[in-house]
Design a protein around this motif. Structure first.
Motif, PDB file in Angstrom:
ATOM      1  N   ASP A   1      -6.770  -9.040  -3.003  1.00  0.00           N
ATOM      2  CA  ASP A   1      -6.249 -10.272  -4.085  1.00  0.00           C
ATOM      3  C   ASP A   1      -4.652 -10.478  -3.614  1.00  0.00           C
ATOM      4  OD1 ASP A   1      -8.274 -10.287  -6.360  1.00  0.00           O
ATOM      5  OD2 ASP A   1      -8.197  -8.391  -5.560  1.00  0.00           O
ATOM      6  N   ALA A   2      -4.618 -11.735  -3.689  1.00  0.00           N
ATOM      7  CA  ALA A   2      -3.059 -12.192  -3.419  1.00  0.00           C
ATOM      8  C   ALA A   2      -2.669 -13.205  -4.652  1.00  0.00           C
ATOM      9  CB  ALA A   2      -2.961 -12.889  -1.948  1.00  0.00           C
ATOM     10  N   ASN A   3      -1.546 -13.417  -4.667  1.00  0.00           N
ATOM     11  CA  ASN A   3      -1.031 -14.264  -5.953  1.00  0.00           C
ATOM     12  C   ASN A   3      -0.103 -14.943  -5.147  1.00  0.00           C
ATOM     13  OD1 ASN A   3      -2.221 -13.661  -8.601  1.00  0.00           O
ATOM     14  ND2 ASN A   3      -1.675 -11.644  -7.636  1.00  0.00           N
ATOM     15  N   VAL A   4       0.254 -16.436  -5.206  1.00  0.00           N
ATOM     16  CA  VAL A   4       1.101 -17.120  -4.447  1.00  0.00           C
ATOM     17  C   VAL A   4       1.554 -18.238  -5.689  1.00  0.00           C
ATOM     18  CG1 VAL A   4       1.479 -18.911  -2.753  1.00  0.00           C
ATOM     19  CG2 VAL A   4       0.074 -17.007  -2.270  1.00  0.00           C
ATOM     20  N   GLN A   5       2.895 -18.559  -5.550  1.00  0.00           N
ATOM     21  CA  GLN A   5       3.558 -19.410  -6.425  1.00  0.00           C
ATOM     22  C   GLN A   5       3.972 -20.820  -5.305  1.00  0.00           C
ATOM     23  OE1 GLN A   5       6.242 -18.635  -9.822  1.00  0.00           O
ATOM     24  NE2 GLN A   5       7.411 -20.191  -8.809  1.00  0.00           N
ATOM     25  N   ALA A   6       3.515 -21.966  -5.754  1.00  0.00           N
ATOM     26  CA  ALA A   6       3.881 -23.062  -4.791  1.00  0.00           C
ATOM     27  C   ALA A   6       4.483 -24.167  -5.589  1.00  0.00           C
ATOM     28  CB  ALA A   6       2.579 -23.436  -3.927  1.00  0.00           C
ATOM     29  N   TRP A   7       4.821 -25.237  -5.063  1.00  0.00           N
ATOM     30  CA  TRP A   7       5.360 -26.550  -5.682  1.00  0.00           C
ATOM     31  C   TRP A   7       4.228 -27.594  -5.040  1.00  0.00           C
ATOM     32  CZ3 TRP A   7      11.024 -28.363  -5.580  1.00  0.00           C
ATOM     33  CH2 TRP A   7      11.849 -27.248  -5.996  1.00  0.00           C
ATOM     34  N   GLN A   8       4.073 -28.558  -5.780  1.00  0.00           N
ATOM     35  CA  GLN A   8       3.070 -29.768  -5.434  1.00  0.00           C
ATOM     36  C   GLN A   8       3.755 -30.318  -4.169  1.00  0.00           C
ATOM     37  OE1 GLN A   8       4.425 -31.438  -9.160  1.00  0.00           O
ATOM     38  NE2 GLN A   8       2.602 -31.267 -10.201  1.00  0.00           N
ATOM     39  N   GLY A   9       2.585 -30.456  -3.164  1.00  0.00           N
ATOM     40  CA  GLY A   9       3.037 -30.946  -1.897  1.00  0.00           C
ATOM     41  C   GLY A   9       3.812 -29.942  -1.162  1.00  0.00           C
ATOM     42  N   GLU A  10       3.622 -28.771  -1.197  1.00  0.00           N
ATOM     43  CA  GLU A  10       4.105 -27.952  -0.358  1.00  0.00           C
ATOM     44  C   GLU A  10       2.873 -27.279   0.552  1.00  0.00           C
ATOM     45  OE1 GLU A  10       6.431 -23.408  -0.638  1.00  0.00           O
ATOM     46  OE2 GLU A  10       5.754 -24.441  -2.425  1.00  0.00           O
ATOM     47  N   CYS A  11       3.329 -26.895   1.805  1.00  0.00           N
ATOM     48  CA  CYS A  11       2.606 -26.181   2.771  1.00  0.00           C
ATOM     49  C   CYS A  11       2.909 -24.566   2.321  1.00  0.00           C
ATOM     50  CB  CYS A  11       2.946 -26.619   4.015  1.00  0.00           C
ATOM     51  SG  CYS A  11       1.912 -25.844   5.287  1.00  0.00           S
ATOM     52  N   VAL A  12       1.820 -23.814   2.284  1.00  0.00           N
ATOM     53  CA  VAL A  12       1.918 -22.444   1.889  1.00  0.00           C
ATOM     54  C   VAL A  12       1.159 -21.650   2.915  1.00  0.00           C
ATOM     55  CG1 VAL A  12       1.616 -20.578   0.336  1.00  0.00           C
ATOM     56  CG2 VAL A  12       2.196 -22.899  -0.546  1.00  0.00           C
ATOM     57  N   SER A  13       1.774 -20.455   3.543  1.00  0.00           N
ATOM     58  CA  SER A  13       0.947 -19.709   4.371  1.00  0.00           C
ATOM     59  C   SER A  13       0.777 -18.313   3.929  1.00  0.00           C
ATOM     60  CB  SER A  13       1.828 -19.604   5.759  1.00  0.00           C
ATOM     61  OG  SER A  13       1.586 -20.972   6.366  1.00  0.00           O
ATOM     62  N   LEU A  14      -0.165 -17.689   4.445  1.00  0.00           N
ATOM     63  CA  LEU A  14      -0.648 -16.105   4.253  1.00  0.00           C
ATOM     64  C   LEU A  14      -1.044 -15.720   5.469  1.00  0.00           C
ATOM     65  CD1 LEU A  14      -1.815 -17.901   1.430  1.00  0.00           C
ATOM     66  CD2 LEU A  14      -1.625 -15.524   0.511  1.00  0.00           C
ATOM     67  N   GLN A  15      -1.160 -14.338   5.588  1.00  0.00           N
ATOM     68  CA  GLN A  15      -1.691 -13.706   6.560  1.00  0.00           C
ATOM     69  C   GLN A  15      -2.839 -12.749   6.256  1.00  0.00           C
ATOM     70  OE1 GLN A  15      -0.660 -12.283  11.209  1.00  0.00           O
ATOM     71  NE2 GLN A  15       0.857 -11.391   9.677  1.00  0.00           N
ATOM     72  N   ALA A  16      -3.864 -12.633   6.833  1.00  0.00           N
ATOM     73  CA  ALA A  16      -5.114 -11.812   6.509  1.00  0.00           C
ATOM     74  C   ALA A  16      -5.107 -11.159   7.913  1.00  0.00           C
ATOM     75  CB  ALA A  16      -6.150 -12.129   5.762  1.00  0.00           C
ATOM     76  N   VAL A  17      -5.963 -10.257   7.698  1.00  0.00           N
ATOM     77  CA  VAL A  17      -6.505  -9.150   8.914  1.00  0.00           C
ATOM     78  C   VAL A  17      -7.816  -8.800   9.140  1.00  0.00           C
ATOM     79  CG1 VAL A  17      -5.558  -7.279  10.581  1.00  0.00           C
ATOM     80  CG2 VAL A  17      -3.885  -8.483   9.023  1.00  0.00           C
ATOM     81  N   ILE A  18      -8.525  -9.096  10.118  1.00  0.00           N
ATOM     82  CA  ILE A  18      -9.795  -8.228  10.366  1.00  0.00           C
ATOM     83  C   ILE A  18      -9.877  -7.251  11.447  1.00  0.00           C
ATOM     84  CG2 ILE A  18     -11.213 -10.233   9.328  1.00  0.00           C
ATOM     85  CD1 ILE A  18     -11.535 -11.286  11.993  1.00  0.00           C
ATOM     86  N   TRP A  19     -10.718  -6.293  11.409  1.00  0.00           N
ATOM     87  CA  TRP A  19     -10.655  -5.261  12.500  1.00  0.00           C
ATOM     88  C   TRP A  19     -11.869  -4.467  12.548  1.00  0.00           C
ATOM     89  CZ3 TRP A  19      -7.950  -4.867   7.923  1.00  0.00           C
ATOM     90  CH2 TRP A  19      -8.312  -3.621   7.114  1.00  0.00           C
ATOM     91  N   SER A  20     -12.205  -4.136  13.453  1.00  0.00           N
ATOM     92  CA  SER A  20     -13.583  -3.324  13.729  1.00  0.00           C
ATOM     93  C   SER A  20     -13.488  -2.241  15.000  1.00  0.00           C
ATOM     94  CB  SER A  20     -14.921  -4.420  13.958  1.00  0.00           C
ATOM     95  OG  SER A  20     -16.005  -3.885  14.130  1.00  0.00           O
ATOM     96  N   ALA A  21     -14.079  -1.320  14.645  1.00  0.00           N
ATOM     97  CA  ALA A  21     -14.306  -0.258  15.601  1.00  0.00           C
ATOM     98  C   ALA A  21     -15.405  -0.651  16.706  1.00  0.00           C
ATOM     99  CB  ALA A  21     -14.699   1.071  15.240  1.00  0.00           C
ATOM    100  N   TYR A  22     -16.262  -1.671  16.567  1.00  0.00           N
ATOM    101  CA  TYR A  22     -17.477  -2.193  17.203  1.00  0.00           C
ATOM    102  C   TYR A  22     -17.208  -3.459  17.503  1.00  0.00           C
ATOM    103  CZ  TYR A  22     -18.881   2.408  15.673  1.00  0.00           C
ATOM    104  OH  TYR A  22     -19.179   3.808  15.475  1.00  0.00           O
ATOM    105  N   ASP A  23     -18.033  -3.933  18.342  1.00  0.00           N
ATOM    106  CA  ASP A  23     -18.202  -5.353  19.022  1.00  0.00           C
ATOM    107  C   ASP A  23     -18.671  -6.022  17.866  1.00  0.00           C
ATOM    108  OD1 ASP A  23     -17.248  -5.011  21.427  1.00  0.00           O
ATOM    109  OD2 ASP A  23     -19.192  -4.770  22.333  1.00  0.00           O
TER     110      ASP A  23
END
Length: 594
Positions: A79-101
């Motif tokens: 879960d993530a919570n973000v506060q922003a203004w109208q007209g703003e560009c907001v960024s987040l980063q997530a990550v995926i990973w795996s031990a297998y193909d």
């Protein structure tokens, strides 16, 4: 009883097969991509085996550069919570990973829905797979070459535009998430979720709560921050294998110009002279031809370029760079050899020739009606050369607008200079910047390869790119000058290492108009600058005791933004403290942000 238990187990097994079968029914997606360089760092096989099977997904920190071959975390955040203004560009980063193909990893967002039932289309959200590029691991002083035994490393940076990706075993893939909020978006709390699908794996999900406050970002073209990113159109022509200044060249320019405009760019970059290397395969912006009495100028391509950029909405200023290096070795066309040759112009010894060339440029700008918006830029480690160029230009036209960069100043050098490009060692001059501003003169922070911190190298903490906007507001600086927006080498998608400077110092974006983590963080900091400016102006207009207290609180947190503080406190920490105050001041009645 045993029979019932067996039947139940069989039913669960069949159900699981049906569920997996449903996951595999997503249509195959055809896409073309490239293979990243092999990771030179060792893999901890045991750590990967402990992660188990399947695809893992979690929110991560956008201040962290996740290594491709290292397990990114032991517990996940859904879960993530973000506060922003109208007209703003907001960024987040997530990550995926795996031990297998894992094959065909896809990202799919739902619409954003508020408690009142307001719905915003999922189309405002973009998810990019972050690509890894070979880089040096640390700072390379300008002028130094990489040691033979200095091993490179993979750095996450480029934001790819693929519909899906395959993942190799024991690997990490960051996801960069961008929300471009409409400026008419109703204030309120919205919720949405991201589902990540892949072949032979159950979907993974992240949830996002977005609080949009009743504050509106100004349109980008009204931003006061002066962004000056020097784009190289010839580098783009080389990558796309099109003839420079042809219709095909201008056709492929659109996504690159769009990236510039996202950062508030209003300056057209032009070079008065070109090097022989620059025009090895392309035509120069201004063609200088050897004549009996000097050099004759052909402005055909210059006019095409400036007109094109103006049509794209970038028109406030034309920056005319006088020279591109201290050697002043330029390319001129010699009719006797029917080709380009080197010609060195000494500021001191060739003043008559230099004056003739610059006078031709000024005369042409006047004939096109462009002179009033034109600025002549020059920078050098040689202070006498800077003084010489200033004298030549002011001798031609006393009211000429100058933009100068020097590493050392003499008294009076910057007097009457329209714009001062200030290197790091002179950047904590708040009172001087204030005086220049009162005189209608601009001051820019100049990023170059000599700055260890702050910078936007590949190895630099990405938060330093965002820090620059806060620093500009704290010091009273008008904007930022970056001299290399896209000066790519031969393999810009694979290897960023370059002799005599740190990786990434020669580019911020990638071919095909692809952005980067560094560039997105830079835009983030510029947005913060605009927010801070708006709040400061609003409190100054109120003028009451409460407003004064709020201004003092803002000034207190901004006082931390000085360059020599970064070694003691990270840019991410300073921004975090600043954003906490910014969020609080943006809310009505000083409410605490959630």
């Amino acid at each position: 009883m045993v029979k019932m238990k067996s039947s139940l187990l069989l039913s669960l097994f069949v159900l699981s097969l049906l569920v997996v079968s449903c996951y595999n029914q997503r249509p195959d997606i055809k896409h073309v991509t490239y293979v990243e360089p092999a990771d030179p760092e060792p893999i901890d096989v045991e750590a990967w085996e402990l992660t188990g099977r399947g695809l893992h997904l979690s929110y991560g920190s956008k201040d962290k550069k996740y290594k491709k071959g290292k397990v990114p975390m032991l517990s996940v955040i859904k879960d993530a919570n973000v506060q922003a203004w109208q007209g703003e560009c907001v960024s987040l980063q997530a990550v995926i990973w795996s031990a297998y193909d894992v094959d065909q990893v896809e990202c799919e967002w739902g619409d954003l829905v508020s408690a009142n039932g307001d719905t915003i289309s999922r189309n405002i959200i973009q998810t990019h797979f972050v690509r890894y590029i070979m880089s040096d691991a640390g700072f390379v002083p300008a002028g130094d070459t990489l040691a033979d035994d200095q091993q490179g490393c993979l750095m996450p940076d480029m934001l790819d535009q693929l519909p899906c990706m395959n993942m190799e075993a024991r690997s990490v893939r960051p996801l960069w998430i961008t929300l471009n909020l409409p400026d008419d978006m109703t204030a309120g709390v919205y919720r949405t979720s991201l589902k990540v699908y892949s072949k032979k794996n159950s979907p993974q999900e992240l949830r996002l709560t977005l609080k949009v406050i009743d504050k509106k970002m100004p349109p980008v073209d009204l931003w006061s921050f002066q962004t000056n990113l020097a784009i190289n159109p010839l580098s783009i022509a080389r990558w796309h294998k099109v003839t420079s200044w042809s219709p095909a060249h201008f056709d492929v320019m659109d996504p690159y110009v769009a990236l510039l405009k996202r950062a508030g760019q209003k300056t057209i970059t032009t070079n008065i002279f070109s090097s022989l290397e620059d025009i090895k395969y392309e035509s120069p912006l201004i063609k200088w031809t050897v004549q009996e009495k000097g050099l004759d100028a052909d402005f055909t391509h210059f006019d095409q370029w400036v007109s094109f950029m103006m049509q794209q909405g970038i028109s406030a200023r034309i920056e005319c760079n006088v020279f591109f290096n201290d050697e002043h070795c330029i390319a001129v066309f010699d009719p006797q050899v029917n080709g380009y040759v080197h010609r060195t112009i000494s500021v001191q010894e060739d003043k008559v020739l230099l004056s003739q060339c610059l006078e031709a440029v000024i005369s042409h700008l006047e004939s096109k009606g462009w002179y009033d918006r034109s600025v002549f830029a020059y920078g050098s480690d040689n202070m006498k050369a800077v003084e010489g160029v200033k004298q030549v230009l002011q001798g031609i036209q006393p009211d000429v607008k100058l933009e100068l960069l020097v590493q050392e100043w003499t008294p009076g050098l910057m007097d009457g200079v329209f714009a001062a490009n200030v290197p790091a060692q002179y950047s904590n001059l708040k009172e001087w910047f204030k005086i220049r501003n009162q005189q209608g003169q601009a001051s820019f922070f100049h990023l170059d390869a000599n700055n260890r911190v702050p910078n936007i190298f590949l190895h630099s903490p990405s938060s330093e790119a965002a820090w620059l906007g806060w620093y500009a507001m704290a010091q009273g600086i008008d904007g930022l000058h970056v001299k290399d927006f896209n000066n790519w080498l031969d393999k810009p998608l694979l290897d960023a290492r370059v002799s005599k400077q740190s990786s990434g110092g020669n580019f911020l974006i990638y071919p095909e108009g692809r952005s980067s983590i560094r560039y997105e963080r830079l835009i983030e900091g510029i947005q913060d600058y605009e927010k801070l400016r708006m709040i400061r102006d609003q409190e100054l207009a109120k003028g009451d005791v409460v407003a004064q207290q709020r201004l003092e609180k803002l000034d207190e947190v901004l006082s931390d933004f000085v360059i020599n503080r970064i070694p003691r406190e990270s840019a991410a920490q300073m921004i975090g403290n600043g954003r906490q105050v910014l969020h609080e001041l943006a809310l009505p009645n000083g409410d605490k942000p959630e």
